[in-house]
Design an enzyme around this catalytic site. Sequence first.
Site, PDB file in Angstrom:
ATOM      1  N   LYS A  13       0.837  -1.214   0.000  1.00 13.93           N
ATOM      2  CA  LYS A  13       0.000   0.000   0.000  1.00 13.93           C
ATOM      3  C   LYS A  13       0.869   1.261   0.000  1.00 13.93           C
ATOM      4  O   LYS A  13       0.654   2.173  -0.794  1.00 13.93           O
ATOM      5  CB  LYS A  13      -0.931   0.022   1.235  1.00 13.93           C
ATOM      6  CG  LYS A  13      -1.861  -1.180   1.336  1.00 13.93           C
ATOM      7  CD  LYS A  13      -2.771  -1.096   2.546  1.00 13.93           C
ATOM      8  CE  LYS A  13      -2.052  -1.141   3.887  1.00 13.93           C
ATOM      9  NZ  LYS A  13      -1.351  -2.418   4.167  1.00 13.93           N
ATOM     10  N   ARG A  88      -9.858   0.548   8.664  1.00 13.65           N
ATOM     11  CA  ARG A  88      -9.396  -0.802   8.969  1.00 13.65           C
ATOM     12  C   ARG A  88     -10.445  -1.598   9.737  1.00 13.65           C
ATOM     13  O   ARG A  88     -10.201  -2.755  10.084  1.00 13.65           O
ATOM     14  CB  ARG A  88      -8.169  -0.689   9.850  1.00 13.65           C
ATOM     15  CG  ARG A  88      -6.898  -1.162   9.214  1.00 13.65           C
ATOM     16  CD  ARG A  88      -5.821  -0.807  10.195  1.00 13.65           C
ATOM     17  NE  ARG A  88      -4.630  -1.532  10.027  1.00 13.65           N
ATOM     18  CZ  ARG A  88      -3.546  -1.072   9.400  1.00 13.65           C
ATOM     19  NH1 ARG A  88      -3.577   0.092   8.811  1.00 13.65           N
ATOM     20  NH2 ARG A  88      -2.458  -1.793   9.370  1.00 13.65           N
ATOM     21  N   ARG A 127      11.641  -5.943   4.979  1.00 13.00           N
ATOM     22  CA  ARG A 127      11.489  -4.489   4.817  1.00 13.00           C
ATOM     23  C   ARG A 127      12.472  -3.732   5.724  1.00 13.00           C
ATOM     24  O   ARG A 127      12.673  -4.100   6.884  1.00 13.00           O
ATOM     25  CB  ARG A 127      10.067  -4.069   5.175  1.00 13.00           C
ATOM     26  CG  ARG A 127       9.918  -2.548   5.168  1.00 13.00           C
ATOM     27  CD  ARG A 127       8.493  -2.081   5.182  1.00 13.00           C
ATOM     28  NE  ARG A 127       7.728  -2.610   6.291  1.00 13.00           N
ATOM     29  CZ  ARG A 127       6.416  -2.456   6.411  1.00 13.00           C
ATOM     30  NH1 ARG A 127       5.750  -1.801   5.476  1.00 13.00           N
ATOM     31  NH2 ARG A 127       5.773  -2.962   7.439  1.00 13.00           N
ATOM     32  N   ARG A 160      11.319  -2.093  11.283  1.00 18.09           N
ATOM     33  CA  ARG A 160      10.209  -1.658  12.139  1.00 18.09           C
ATOM     34  C   ARG A 160       9.991  -2.648  13.275  1.00 18.09           C
ATOM     35  O   ARG A 160      10.091  -3.852  13.077  1.00 18.09           O
ATOM     36  CB  ARG A 160       8.923  -1.546  11.299  1.00 18.09           C
ATOM     37  CG  ARG A 160       8.563  -0.108  10.981  1.00 18.09           C
ATOM     38  CD  ARG A 160       7.503  -0.003   9.932  1.00 18.09           C
ATOM     39  NE  ARG A 160       6.233  -0.649  10.286  1.00 18.09           N
ATOM     40  CZ  ARG A 160       5.137  -0.584   9.526  1.00 18.09           C
ATOM     41  NH1 ARG A 160       5.160   0.111   8.403  1.00 18.09           N
ATOM     42  NH2 ARG A 160       4.028  -1.198   9.881  1.00 18.09           N
ATOM     43  N   ARG A 171      -0.530  -9.449  13.309  1.00 14.84           N
ATOM     44  CA  ARG A 171      -1.112  -8.419  12.429  1.00 14.84           C
ATOM     45  C   ARG A 171      -1.941  -9.060  11.315  1.00 14.84           C
ATOM     46  O   ARG A 171      -2.976  -8.526  10.925  1.00 14.84           O
ATOM     47  CB  ARG A 171      -0.001  -7.546  11.830  1.00 14.84           C
ATOM     48  CG  ARG A 171       0.623  -6.596  12.850  1.00 14.84           C
ATOM     49  CD  ARG A 171       1.963  -6.066  12.388  1.00 14.84           C
ATOM     50  NE  ARG A 171       1.911  -5.253  11.202  1.00 14.84           N
ATOM     51  CZ  ARG A 171       2.945  -5.055  10.374  1.00 14.84           C
ATOM     52  NH1 ARG A 171       4.114  -5.623  10.631  1.00 14.84           N
ATOM     53  NH2 ARG A 171       2.813  -4.283   9.328  1.00 14.84           N
TER      54      ARG A 171
HETATM   55  P1  AP5 Z   1       4.888  -1.627   1.866  1.00 10.92           P
HETATM   56  O1  AP5 Z   1       4.544  -0.789   0.685  1.00 10.92           O
HETATM   57  O2  AP5 Z   1       5.671  -1.012   2.968  1.00 10.92           O
HETATM   58  O3  AP5 Z   1       3.588  -2.387   2.416  1.00 10.92           O
HETATM   59  P2  AP5 Z   1       2.294  -1.831   3.191  1.00 10.92           P
HETATM   60  O4  AP5 Z   1       1.114  -2.497   2.597  1.00 10.92           O
HETATM   61  O5  AP5 Z   1       2.319  -0.330   3.205  1.00 10.92           O
HETATM   62  O6  AP5 Z   1       2.603  -2.464   4.602  1.00 10.92           O
HETATM   63  P3  AP5 Z   1       2.482  -1.908   6.101  1.00 10.92           P
HETATM   64  O7  AP5 Z   1       3.147  -2.954   6.966  1.00 10.92           O
HETATM   65  O8  AP5 Z   1       3.038  -0.526   6.214  1.00 10.92           O
HETATM   66  O9  AP5 Z   1       0.998  -1.943   6.305  1.00 10.92           O
HETATM   67  P4  AP5 Z   1       0.261  -2.062   7.613  1.00 10.92           P
HETATM   68  O10 AP5 Z   1      -1.102  -1.845   7.120  1.00 10.92           O
HETATM   69  O11 AP5 Z   1       0.480  -3.250   8.436  1.00 10.92           O
HETATM   70  O12 AP5 Z   1       0.992  -0.974   8.501  1.00 10.92           O
HETATM   71  P5  AP5 Z   1       0.558   0.478   8.978  1.00 10.92           P
HETATM   72  O13 AP5 Z   1       1.766   1.288   8.985  1.00 10.92           O
HETATM   73  O14 AP5 Z   1      -0.643   0.944   8.243  1.00 10.92           O
HETATM   74  O15 AP5 Z   1       5.703  -2.905   1.306  1.00 10.92           O
HETATM   75  C1  AP5 Z   1       6.212  -3.893   2.194  1.00 10.92           C
HETATM   76  C2  AP5 Z   1       7.596  -4.354   1.689  1.00 10.92           C
HETATM   77  O16 AP5 Z   1       7.422  -5.018   0.435  1.00 10.92           O
HETATM   78  C3  AP5 Z   1       8.614  -3.226   1.456  1.00 10.92           C
HETATM   79  O17 AP5 Z   1       9.884  -3.638   1.852  1.00 10.92           O
HETATM   80  C4  AP5 Z   1       8.550  -2.996  -0.066  1.00 10.92           C
HETATM   81  O18 AP5 Z   1       9.799  -2.541  -0.573  1.00 10.92           O
HETATM   82  C5  AP5 Z   1       8.202  -4.379  -0.579  1.00 10.92           C
HETATM   83  N1  AP5 Z   1       7.345  -4.349  -1.783  1.00 10.92           N
HETATM   84  C6  AP5 Z   1       6.310  -3.521  -2.046  1.00 10.92           C
HETATM   85  N2  AP5 Z   1       5.772  -3.809  -3.251  1.00 10.92           N
HETATM   86  C7  AP5 Z   1       6.477  -4.858  -3.743  1.00 10.92           C
HETATM   87  C8  AP5 Z   1       6.401  -5.625  -4.958  1.00 10.92           C
HETATM   88  N3  AP5 Z   1       5.468  -5.371  -5.887  1.00 10.92           N
HETATM   89  N4  AP5 Z   1       7.274  -6.641  -5.108  1.00 10.92           N
HETATM   90  C9  AP5 Z   1       8.229  -6.909  -4.166  1.00 10.92           C
HETATM   91  N5  AP5 Z   1       8.344  -6.212  -3.012  1.00 10.92           N
HETATM   92  C10 AP5 Z   1       7.488  -5.194  -2.806  1.00 10.92           C
HETATM   93  O19 AP5 Z   1       0.053   0.169  10.471  1.00 10.92           O
HETATM   94  C11 AP5 Z   1       0.948  -0.163  11.503  1.00 10.92           C
HETATM   95  C12 AP5 Z   1       0.183  -0.242  12.830  1.00 10.92           C
HETATM   96  O20 AP5 Z   1      -0.394   1.056  13.122  1.00 10.92           O
HETATM   97  C13 AP5 Z   1      -1.017  -1.203  12.858  1.00 10.92           C
HETATM   98  O21 AP5 Z   1      -0.626  -2.526  13.165  1.00 10.92           O
HETATM   99  C14 AP5 Z   1      -1.901  -0.559  13.939  1.00 10.92           C
HETATM  100  O22 AP5 Z   1      -1.410  -0.863  15.218  1.00 10.92           O
HETATM  101  C15 AP5 Z   1      -1.705   0.921  13.702  1.00 10.92           C
HETATM  102  N6  AP5 Z   1      -2.706   1.470  12.756  1.00 10.92           N
HETATM  103  C16 AP5 Z   1      -2.454   2.039  11.539  1.00 10.92           C
HETATM  104  N7  AP5 Z   1      -3.604   2.411  10.944  1.00 10.92           N
HETATM  105  C17 AP5 Z   1      -4.609   2.065  11.802  1.00 10.92           C
HETATM  106  C18 AP5 Z   1      -6.020   2.163  11.734  1.00 10.92           C
HETATM  107  N8  AP5 Z   1      -6.645   2.695  10.663  1.00 10.92           N
HETATM  108  N9  AP5 Z   1      -6.738   1.686  12.797  1.00 10.92           N
HETATM  109  C19 AP5 Z   1      -6.139   1.165  13.873  1.00 10.92           C
HETATM  110  N10 AP5 Z   1      -4.798   1.024  13.993  1.00 10.92           N
HETATM  111  C20 AP5 Z   1      -4.035   1.482  12.959  1.00 10.92           C
END
Ligand code: AP5
Length: 214
Positions: A13, A88, A127, A160, A171
Site C-alpha cells: 500500500k 481498517r 522491509r 520496524r 497483524r
Molecule cells: P509496503 O509498501 O511497505 O507495504 P504496506 O502495505 O504499506 O505495509 P504496512 O506494513 O506498512 O501496512 P500495515 O497496514 O500493516 O501498517 P501500517 O503502517 O498501516 O511494502 C512492504 C515491503 O514489500 C517493502 O519492503 C517494499 O519494498 C516491498 N514491496 C512492495 N511492493 C512490492 C512488490 N510489488 N514486489 C516486491 N516487493 C514489494 O500500520 C501499523 C500499525 O499502526 C497497525 O498494526 C496498527 O497498530 C496501527 N494502525 C495504523 N492504521 C490504523 C487504523 N486505521 N486503525 C487502527 N490502527 C491502525
Amino acid sequence: MNLILLGPPGVGKGTQAKLLIEKFGIPQISTGDILRAAVKEQTPMGVEAKRYMDSGALVPDSVVIGIVEERLAQADCAPGFILDGFPRTVAQADALKGVLAGLKRGIDHVISLSVDSQELLTRLTGRRACAKCGAVYHVKFAPAKLEGICDACGGALFQREDDKEETIMKRLTVYEEQTAPLISYYRDASLLRSVNGLGTVDGVQAEILAQIQG
Ligand code: AP5
Ligand code: ZN
C-alpha cells in the site's frame, strides 16, 4: 480523485501510494505513518498508540478516526487524497462516510490489493526503512546500494518494531478478523477495484491505473 488503498500488512500500500502521489499530485494519508511520528515525538497519543502497535493490535477507532477527520479538513486534501491503512474496521468505514458527507465529498475508488500470506511474510521480514527520510527498502526486492544506508539521504536503515515474525503473524490475524470484512463492505457499495499485488512495483501500479482510469 479520492482513493482508499485496502489490503493486508506488507501488500504494498505504502509503495503504491508514493507513486500515486506523483501521478495525481494528491497527498497520502497513512494512519500508520502519522501514528509512528506521534510515537517518535512521544506525544500522549503516541505513548498510548505504541502499546497497541508493538503488539500488532489495532489502535482504538476513536483515536484514528480523530486523526483522519482532522487531516481531511486540511487544504492540501481539497484536490483529492489517498487513504493508506484507513479504514481498517467497519466502524472506521462508517465514520469515514459520515466525515466525507459533512465535507460534501465521497470516495471514488477502493483499490483492494492482495498477495498470498507467504509473500506478505517475505516482504515484511525483509522491509527496512530510513530513520531520516522514511524511504522504504527491501533486503531482496529493493535493496539499498550500500547495505544499511539510505540511497536518498545517507540515513541509517532500520527494521520496524512490528516487522518481527511473531508480531507479523498477529497483524495478519487482526487483518483477517477486523479489516477483511471491508472488502465486501466496499463491493456492496460498488467501489471495490481488485488488483493482484504480485509482480513488479511498476506492473502493480499499471494495473491500479487501468482500474481507476479505465
Ligand atoms: P509496503 O509498501 O511497505 O507495504 P504496506 O502495505 O504499506 O505495509 P504496512 O506494513 O506498512 O501496512 P500495515 O497496514 O500493516 O501498517 P501500517 O503502517 O498501516 O511494502 C512492504 C515491503 O514489500 C517493502 O519492503 C517494499 O519494498 C516491498 N514491496 C512492495 N511492493 C512490492 C512488490 N510489488 N514486489 C516486491 N516487493 C514489494 O500500520 C501499523 C500499525 O499502526 C497497525 O498494526 C496498527 O497498530 C496501527 N494502525 C495504523 N492504521 C490504523 C487504523 N486505521 N486503525 C487502527 N490502527 C491502525
Ligand atoms: Zn533516507
